[in-house]
Design a protein around this motif. Structure first.
Motif, PDB file in Angstrom:
ATOM      1  N   TYR A 116       0.856  -1.179   0.000  1.00 36.48           N
ATOM      2  CA  TYR A 116       0.000   0.000   0.000  1.00 36.48           C
ATOM      3  C   TYR A 116       0.899   1.238   0.000  1.00 36.48           C
ATOM      4  O   TYR A 116       2.023   1.209   0.475  1.00 36.48           O
ATOM      5  CB  TYR A 116      -0.867   0.049   1.263  1.00 36.48           C
ATOM      6  CG  TYR A 116      -1.862  -1.062   1.404  1.00 36.48           C
ATOM      7  CD1 TYR A 116      -1.532  -2.230   2.092  1.00 36.48           C
ATOM      8  CD2 TYR A 116      -3.153  -0.945   0.896  1.00 36.48           C
ATOM      9  CE1 TYR A 116      -2.447  -3.247   2.238  1.00 36.48           C
ATOM     10  CE2 TYR A 116      -4.075  -1.963   1.048  1.00 36.48           C
ATOM     11  CZ  TYR A 116      -3.718  -3.108   1.725  1.00 36.48           C
ATOM     12  OH  TYR A 116      -4.640  -4.121   1.876  1.00 36.48           O
ATOM     13  N   GLY A 143      -4.755  12.698   2.732  1.00 41.75           N
ATOM     14  CA  GLY A 143      -6.017  12.874   2.021  1.00 41.75           C
ATOM     15  C   GLY A 143      -6.469  11.670   1.223  1.00 41.75           C
ATOM     16  O   GLY A 143      -7.580  11.666   0.683  1.00 41.75           O
ATOM     17  N   HIS A 144      -5.620  10.648   1.146  1.00 42.40           N
ATOM     18  CA  HIS A 144      -5.975   9.470   0.347  1.00 42.40           C
ATOM     19  C   HIS A 144      -6.048   8.190   1.166  1.00 42.40           C
ATOM     20  O   HIS A 144      -6.432   7.147   0.654  1.00 42.40           O
ATOM     21  CB  HIS A 144      -4.969   9.276  -0.789  1.00 42.40           C
ATOM     22  CG  HIS A 144      -5.047  10.331  -1.841  1.00 42.40           C
ATOM     23  ND1 HIS A 144      -5.987  10.322  -2.865  1.00 42.40           N
ATOM     24  CD2 HIS A 144      -4.310  11.447  -2.028  1.00 42.40           C
ATOM     25  CE1 HIS A 144      -5.807  11.371  -3.628  1.00 42.40           C
ATOM     26  NE2 HIS A 144      -4.804  12.079  -3.155  1.00 42.40           N
ATOM     27  N   GLY A 145      -5.670   8.242   2.414  1.00 40.88           N
ATOM     28  CA  GLY A 145      -5.671   7.023   3.197  1.00 40.88           C
ATOM     29  C   GLY A 145      -4.677   6.021   2.650  1.00 40.88           C
ATOM     30  O   GLY A 145      -3.613   6.387   2.138  1.00 40.88           O
ATOM     31  N   LEU A 146      -5.019   4.744   2.738  1.00 42.46           N
ATOM     32  CA  LEU A 146      -4.161   3.691   2.189  1.00 42.46           C
ATOM     33  C   LEU A 146      -4.727   3.239   0.855  1.00 42.46           C
ATOM     34  O   LEU A 146      -5.906   2.899   0.760  1.00 42.46           O
ATOM     35  CB  LEU A 146      -4.111   2.494   3.130  1.00 42.46           C
ATOM     36  CG  LEU A 146      -2.950   2.465   4.112  1.00 42.46           C
ATOM     37  CD1 LEU A 146      -3.199   3.466   5.217  1.00 42.46           C
ATOM     38  CD2 LEU A 146      -2.760   1.073   4.677  1.00 42.46           C
ATOM     39  N   ARG A 147      -3.888   3.213  -0.137  1.00 43.59           N
ATOM     40  CA  ARG A 147      -4.313   2.740  -1.451  1.00 43.59           C
ATOM     41  C   ARG A 147      -3.496   1.515  -1.841  1.00 43.59           C
ATOM     42  O   ARG A 147      -2.270   1.512  -1.725  1.00 43.59           O
ATOM     43  CB  ARG A 147      -4.163   3.853  -2.489  1.00 43.59           C
ATOM     44  CG  ARG A 147      -5.142   5.004  -2.283  1.00 43.59           C
ATOM     45  CD  ARG A 147      -4.990   6.063  -3.360  1.00 43.59           C
ATOM     46  NE  ARG A 147      -3.742   6.804  -3.232  1.00 43.59           N
ATOM     47  CZ  ARG A 147      -3.334   7.731  -4.102  1.00 43.59           C
ATOM     48  NH1 ARG A 147      -4.073   8.014  -5.150  1.00 43.59           N
ATOM     49  NH2 ARG A 147      -2.199   8.357  -3.910  1.00 43.59           N
ATOM     50  N   LEU A 148      -4.168   0.522  -2.333  1.00 43.77           N
ATOM     51  CA  LEU A 148      -3.527  -0.741  -2.673  1.00 43.77           C
ATOM     52  C   LEU A 148      -2.799  -0.635  -4.001  1.00 43.77           C
ATOM     53  O   LEU A 148      -3.377  -0.223  -5.011  1.00 43.77           O
ATOM     54  CB  LEU A 148      -4.590  -1.849  -2.742  1.00 43.77           C
ATOM     55  CG  LEU A 148      -4.100  -3.257  -3.057  1.00 43.77           C
ATOM     56  CD1 LEU A 148      -3.164  -3.762  -1.958  1.00 43.77           C
ATOM     57  CD2 LEU A 148      -5.293  -4.194  -3.215  1.00 43.77           C
ATOM     58  N   PHE A 164       3.602   0.864   2.804  1.00 45.95           N
ATOM     59  CA  PHE A 164       3.386  -0.152   3.830  1.00 45.95           C
ATOM     60  C   PHE A 164       3.198  -1.510   3.185  1.00 45.95           C
ATOM     61  O   PHE A 164       2.456  -1.666   2.204  1.00 45.95           O
ATOM     62  CB  PHE A 164       2.150   0.165   4.673  1.00 45.95           C
ATOM     63  CG  PHE A 164       2.349   1.279   5.651  1.00 45.95           C
ATOM     64  CD1 PHE A 164       1.898   2.552   5.365  1.00 45.95           C
ATOM     65  CD2 PHE A 164       2.975   1.044   6.874  1.00 45.95           C
ATOM     66  CE1 PHE A 164       2.082   3.594   6.268  1.00 45.95           C
ATOM     67  CE2 PHE A 164       3.157   2.072   7.785  1.00 45.95           C
ATOM     68  CZ  PHE A 164       2.717   3.346   7.476  1.00 45.95           C
ATOM     69  N   GLN A 173       0.570   5.342   1.319  1.00 43.39           N
ATOM     70  CA  GLN A 173      -0.259   6.243   2.126  1.00 43.39           C
ATOM     71  C   GLN A 173       0.152   7.679   1.870  1.00 43.39           C
ATOM     72  O   GLN A 173       1.326   8.047   2.051  1.00 43.39           O
ATOM     73  CB  GLN A 173      -0.125   5.926   3.626  1.00 43.39           C
ATOM     74  CG  GLN A 173      -1.071   6.759   4.472  1.00 43.39           C
ATOM     75  CD  GLN A 173      -1.093   6.334   5.926  1.00 43.39           C
ATOM     76  OE1 GLN A 173      -0.093   5.866   6.468  1.00 43.39           O
ATOM     77  NE2 GLN A 173      -2.247   6.476   6.566  1.00 43.39           N
TER      78      GLN A 173
END
Lengths: 113, 112
Positions: free
Chosen positions: B35, B40-45, B90, B37
């Protein structure tokens, strides 16, 4: 686009108050999970609720799930300053024979002493 | 931290250079994820793996490739780093795709 969306984006409360965060998702799920992230660190799993469950408790945490509305809520009771963190919901999304874990943007919770 | 190690923890690299991030686990979990991070986008896969040599794309896979030649290692490669790939990365592991995930401590990558 992301599967889960939390609201509010930020929440500030006083110690002792309850904190409620909401998560909405788009597609059918098997499970929904909530995670916590302290600043600059990796996420830590809090609780998992299955699609056939409506409510689950763990200590001061209460999670509800409404699959008809595709939404979940996380309630933290009697909050403490140490609960200050970002909270994320995560859902499983089926993709081509496997499942992936997809997170929302998170709610930043601040608990003031 | 549940037997999961990311390396390096911090890296500064120049635009256009290749970069490889490593995730190593000692838990023998089947699933591994990368992921990113960003505020404003949080966690993106980015990509995930559901077994040795079995990988699939996430929502932000452009510019990234992955490899998993053995259970314990999942490599993320930026073929030609760009400034937009400056982020915190992450790695996470889980037994199945819908079970509890355990996260590494993160890698802070800066592309200048």
């Amino acid at each position: 686009s992301q599967q889960g969306e939390e609201d509010p984006q930020a929440l500030s409360i006083q110690e002792g108050e309850n904190a409620t965060m909401n998560c909405s998702y788009k597609t059918s799920i098997n499970n929904l999970q909530w995670y916590r992230q302290n600043s600059g660190r990796g996420l830590v799993h809090l609780i998992l609720i299955r699609s056939n469950e409506r409510e689950k408790h763990s200590g001061r945490l209460r999670v509800t799930l409404d699959t008809s509305k595709k939404s979940s809520s996380l309630l933290i009771t009697a909050s403490r300053a140490a609960d200050t963190a970002s909270y994320f919901c995560a859902t499983d999304a089926y993709q081509g024979g496997s499942e992936k874990l997809v997170f929302g943007k998170g709610t930043k919770l601040t608990v003031n002493p | 931290d549940a037997g999961i190690t990311q390396s390096p923890r911090h890296k500064v690299t120049e635009t256009g250079t290749p970069v490889t991030l490593r995730c190593h686990q000692t838990e023998n979990h089947r699933y591994m994820y990368w992921y990113r991070q960003d505020p404003g986008h949080g966690l993106r896969l980015i990509h995930y793996s559901y077994g040795v040599k079995d990988t699939d794309k996430g929502e932000v896979s452009d510019g990234y490739s992955v490899s998993r030649s053995k259970t314990e290692d999942f490599l993320l490669t930026l073929e030609s780093a760009t400034s937009s790939q400056t982020s915190v990365y992450f790695c996470a592991i889980s037994i199945l795709g819908n079970t509890e995930a355990f996260f590494g401590q993160g890698t802070r990558l800066t592309v200048v």
